[in-house]
Design a protein around this motif. Structure first.
Motif, mmCIF file in Angstrom:
data_model
loop_
_atom_site.group_PDB
_atom_site.id
_atom_site.type_symbol
_atom_site.label_atom_id
_atom_site.label_comp_id
_atom_site.label_asym_id
_atom_site.label_seq_id
_atom_site.Cartn_x
_atom_site.Cartn_y
_atom_site.Cartn_z
ATOM 1 N N CYS A 165 -3.669 -7.231 -9.653
ATOM 2 C CA CYS A 165 -3.270 -8.716 -9.422
ATOM 3 C C CYS A 165 -3.576 -9.775 -10.597
ATOM 4 N N ASP A 166 -3.749 -8.954 -11.754
ATOM 5 C CA ASP A 166 -3.970 -9.708 -13.147
ATOM 6 C C ASP A 166 -3.193 -9.022 -14.187
ATOM 7 N N ASP A 167 -1.873 -8.334 -13.947
ATOM 8 C CA ASP A 167 -0.790 -7.881 -14.947
ATOM 9 C C ASP A 167 0.360 -8.837 -14.972
ATOM 10 N N GLU A 168 0.113 -9.760 -14.643
ATOM 11 C CA GLU A 168 1.405 -10.910 -14.830
ATOM 12 C C GLU A 168 2.611 -10.202 -14.364
ATOM 13 N N THR A 169 2.565 -9.485 -13.175
ATOM 14 C CA THR A 169 3.659 -8.709 -12.434
ATOM 15 C C THR A 169 3.623 -9.166 -11.089
ATOM 16 N N ILE A 170 4.626 -9.528 -10.565
ATOM 17 C CA ILE A 170 4.794 -9.863 -9.406
ATOM 18 C C ILE A 170 5.588 -8.734 -8.420
ATOM 19 N N GLU A 171 5.140 -8.450 -7.134
ATOM 20 C CA GLU A 171 5.808 -7.341 -6.305
ATOM 21 C C GLU A 171 6.800 -8.119 -5.448
ATOM 22 N N VAL A 172 7.874 -7.588 -5.143
ATOM 23 C CA VAL A 172 8.745 -8.023 -4.329
ATOM 24 C C VAL A 172 9.326 -7.069 -3.189
ATOM 25 N N PHE A 173 9.105 -7.516 -1.938
ATOM 26 C CA PHE A 173 9.552 -6.902 -0.797
ATOM 27 C C PHE A 173 10.480 -7.598 0.060
ATOM 28 N N ALA A 174 11.009 -7.076 1.286
ATOM 29 C CA ALA A 174 11.933 -7.701 2.069
ATOM 30 C C ALA A 174 11.573 -7.052 3.624
ATOM 31 N N VAL A 175 11.858 -8.014 4.655
ATOM 32 C CA VAL A 175 11.545 -7.647 5.920
ATOM 33 C C VAL A 175 13.184 -7.556 6.533
ATOM 34 N N THR A 176 13.426 -7.085 7.706
ATOM 35 C CA THR A 176 14.523 -7.252 8.251
ATOM 36 C C THR A 176 14.817 -8.330 9.432
ATOM 37 N N HIS A 223 4.430 2.507 -7.815
ATOM 38 C CA HIS A 223 4.542 1.191 -8.649
ATOM 39 C C HIS A 223 3.172 0.459 -8.260
ATOM 40 N N ARG A 224 2.145 0.669 -8.800
ATOM 41 C CA ARG A 224 0.794 0.222 -8.692
ATOM 42 C C ARG A 224 0.792 -1.200 -8.913
ATOM 43 N N GLN A 225 0.204 -1.749 -7.828
ATOM 44 C CA GLN A 225 -0.203 -3.116 -7.774
ATOM 45 C C GLN A 225 -1.539 -3.861 -8.341
ATOM 46 N N ALA A 243 0.827 -1.315 0.014
ATOM 47 C CA ALA A 243 0.004 0.111 -0.042
ATOM 48 C C ALA A 243 0.781 1.270 0.018
ATOM 49 N N THR A 244 2.022 1.265 0.794
ATOM 50 C CA THR A 244 2.979 2.244 0.611
ATOM 51 C C THR A 244 3.513 2.695 -0.558
ATOM 52 N N ILE A 255 11.631 -3.897 -2.995
ATOM 53 C CA ILE A 255 12.599 -4.222 -3.527
ATOM 54 C C ILE A 255 12.491 -4.040 -5.206
ATOM 55 N N GLY A 256 11.154 -4.332 -5.690
ATOM 56 C CA GLY A 256 10.733 -4.039 -6.953
ATOM 57 C C GLY A 256 9.646 -4.843 -7.691
ATOM 58 N N GLN A 257 9.484 -4.742 -8.840
ATOM 59 C CA GLN A 257 8.290 -5.592 -9.548
ATOM 60 C C GLN A 257 8.928 -6.268 -10.712
ATOM 61 N N ALA A 258 8.368 -7.280 -11.062
ATOM 62 C CA ALA A 258 8.900 -8.302 -12.260
ATOM 63 C C ALA A 258 8.196 -9.129 -12.708
ATOM 64 N N LYS A 259 8.264 -9.555 -14.081
ATOM 65 C CA LYS A 259 7.430 -10.252 -14.964
ATOM 66 C C LYS A 259 7.833 -11.949 -14.510
ATOM 67 N N HIS A 260 9.096 -12.156 -14.373
ATOM 68 C CA HIS A 260 9.864 -13.189 -13.723
ATOM 69 C C HIS A 260 10.830 -13.049 -12.715
ATOM 70 N N ALA A 261 11.276 -14.054 -12.050
ATOM 71 C CA ALA A 261 12.394 -13.796 -11.074
ATOM 72 C C ALA A 261 13.078 -14.929 -10.864
ATOM 73 N N LYS A 262 14.355 -14.999 -10.359
ATOM 74 C CA LYS A 262 14.958 -15.998 -10.027
ATOM 75 C C LYS A 262 15.901 -15.910 -8.724
ATOM 76 N N LEU A 263 16.002 -16.750 -7.959
ATOM 77 C CA LEU A 263 16.813 -16.845 -6.738
ATOM 78 C C LEU A 263 17.890 -17.819 -6.591
ATOM 79 N N VAL A 264 19.075 -17.783 -6.607
ATOM 80 C CA VAL A 264 20.225 -18.292 -6.578
ATOM 81 C C VAL A 264 20.757 -18.456 -5.080
ATOM 82 N N PHE A 265 20.534 -19.739 -4.663
ATOM 83 C CA PHE A 265 21.059 -19.962 -3.084
ATOM 84 C C PHE A 265 22.622 -20.473 -3.370
ATOM 85 N N LYS A 266 23.478 -19.714 -2.400
ATOM 86 C CA LYS A 266 24.856 -20.040 -2.738
ATOM 87 C C LYS A 266 25.206 -20.866 -1.445
#
Length: 546
Positions: A460-471, A456-458, A450-451, A489-500
């Motif tokens: 639910c049907d725009d094929e875009t995902i919102e990314v945020f973080a907590v501390t 960066h309008r959210q 909401a903030t 953090i941002g918005q994206a059409k697709h995302a990738k996480l790499v665990f090191k």
């Protein structure tokens, strides 16, 4: 070696506990076998009997011997009540259940009257005076339209039944043919039990305008017993073939008729927690057409239900007729669904963990949020089902959240993962949790985006995902009471996480948590699902000012 007094006392206590537990298990197994035998012997009448719960025994009377019910049985479909086995067998030969299709004919479809056991707050359809109440069996209720009449007024009331307020929702028994699952050649002229039949063929009733049946999918284990009560409530109000018990029926087989009858306009209701809803949506998405879906909240968070305005929680005593009317009037909205592909890395040619693919509707997360959910989930699974409740789940969330405030097992998460949004590497701040959000609500009612909606309008049907973080978990607690905002953090059409490294990472998707080994997680768009949002009714007259 002699035992002292304390050892003897301990041995005696353990023996008593073991004996009581053994007797309790034997009693449960005997009750299940007894119930199965009862329903097998009365299957020709169509009744499906369940034991009357303790809180249901007040002011109920047996339809056989007319005596007060102390410990008896009730038909899930027509709510006929008996107090012992002899009365049950006798009444099954005299009064058939409402679902007995051999008695259902379109030309002569009459009311299915059940005498007595009527709530004291209902009014007669003829004289408009109060029905029910009092001592003994008196007055009548129709098992299909749920209208009630006095005994003296019954001859004055119309013979034919039009299903009342459920007319648009219910599947008339003369319009449907059921069969056993997996056997298309063996059609059932009657339903021996509500979960042993699926719809084989269906006809659109010509005598009902704007007919749109509603299929109901229920998890009876959800909602601290509310799911079981809801299951029986839906069976009593609808045709039992419309109600799917996820523990005893295959969802795909129960919904197959929808593809085979594209001419029927249908809607679906899912009653359960986030896990049940996600699993059912996976089956619904395989249908050849989009079927609008409503949800009934029986879980702990219920964020999807909050957004669709069906409430934050639900009990088993809900007004089914009002709910069906709300679903008929609900607005259709499209919601994105996402695919989560978790691929584990290999060592010496062997994967550390089998790959995992699942669907997501609400959100998926890694870090402290998932760690708290995983701890709660593991503890809940070790607790007997009889002791589980939504209040206990919230207490476990609080306990593991408080524990993580001191332990901080996910500290430095940003140094152990690489995040790519639309193939662009993102530098992360010092965080302990990362969340990929698909709907406005998260964490049992928090609206984290909401903030940032202004910039960066959210949708639910725009094929875009919102990314945020907590501390930290303390940061999550602050967000839940409105004292803090998440890190955008941002918005994206697709995302990738790499665990090191060689670390394992707690993850969760729609409330279901697991431990993911080092590797790669891909988040990509799967499809759009039609969901039903409860319509907001406009107030009129003086009521709009209050």
């Amino acid at each position: 070696m002699e035992m002292d007094v304390h050892d003897e006392l301990l041995a005696a206590v353990l023996f008593i506990v073991f004996t009581m537990f053994t007797l309790w298990v034997f009693r449960k197994l005997w009750a299940v076998r007894k119930r199965k035998t009862i329903n097998d012997t009365s299957s020709k009448s169509g009744h499906y009997w369940s034991p009357i719960e303790q809180n249901e025994q007040q002011h109920n009377y047996c339809s056989g011997c007319k005596q007060h019910v102390v410990s008896g049985y009730e038909c899930d479909n027509c709510l006929l009540k008996v107090d012992n086995i002899n009365c049950l067998r006798a009444i099954s030969t005299k009064i058939h259940c409402k679902v007995n299709q051999t008695l259902c004919r379109k030309e002569t479809f009459d009311h299915h009257w059940i005498c007595g056991n009527i709530g004291a707050d209902l009014f007669c359809e003829v004289c408009e005076e109060l029905c029910g109440g009092g001592v003994g069996l008196q007055d009548f209720r129709c098992s299909w339209c749920w209208r009630v009449v006095h005994t003296k007024c019954k001859p004055k009331f119309t013979l034919s039944c039009d299903f009342g307020r459920l007319q648009r929702t219910i599947i008339p028994p003369y319009c449907v043919t059921t069969r056993k699952p997996g056997n298309r050649n063996q059609r059932m002229m009657l339903i021996k039990s509500p979960f042993q039949a699926v719809i084989d063929k269906i006809e659109i009733p010509t005598d009902i305008e704007k007919w749109r049946p509603i299929m109901v999918i229920v998890n009876p284990k959800s909602g601290s017993g509310a799911g079981k009560q809801l299951l029986r409530n839906f069976r009593a109000h609808l045709h039992p073939a419309q109600v799917v018990d996820v523990l005893k029926s295959n969802i795909s087989a129960s919904l197959r008729w929808i593809d085979e009858h594209p001419e029927v306009d249908v809607r679906i209701l899912i009653a359960g927690g986030d896990g049940t809803i996600c699993s059912a949506l996976d089956q619904i998405d395989t249908l050849s057409r989009r079927i609008p879906v409503a949800v009934l909240p029986l879980g702990t968070g219920n964020d999807l239900s909050r957004w669709l305005k069906w409430g934050k929680k639900c009990g088993g005593d809900i007004d089914v007729i009002k709910l069906m009317e709300d679903i008929q009037e609900a607005e259709v909205t499209l919601v994105d669904r996402w695919t989560i592909d978790a691929e584990s890395q290999k060592k010496l040619g062997v994967r550390l963990q089998s790959n995992k693919t699942l669907s997501m509707t609400n959100y998926v997360s890694v870090g402290v949020d998932a760690c708290v959910t995983l701890g709660m989930q593991n503890t809940r699974e070790s607790i007997p089902r009889a002791m589980s409740s939504r209040l206990l789940n919230k207490f476990l969330f609080f306990t593991f959240g408080t524990k993580d405030v001191f332990e901080r097992v996910c500290k430095g998460l940003n140094e152990r993962i690489d995040l790519y949004l639309d193939d662009v590497h993102i530098n992360l701040p010092d965080i302990e949790g990362l969340i990929f959000l698909n709907i406005p609500y998260w964490g049992a009612g928090v609206k984290p985006w909401a903030t940032y909606n202004a910039s960066h309008r959210q949708e639910c049907d725009d094929e875009t995902i919102e990314v945020f973080a907590v501390t930290s978990s303390f940061h999550i607690a602050q967000m839940q009471i409105g004292l803090a905002s998440p890190l955008c953090i941002g918005q994206a059409k697709h995302a990738k996480l790499v665990f090191k490294g060689n670390h394992s990472f707690p993850m969760q998707s729609d409330g279901e948590a697991w431990v993911n080994s080092a590797g790669t997680v891909l988040i990509s768009h799967k499809c759009k699902t039609a969901m039903l949002r409860k319509a907001e009714k406009q107030s009129t007259g003086c009521g709009m000012f209050f």
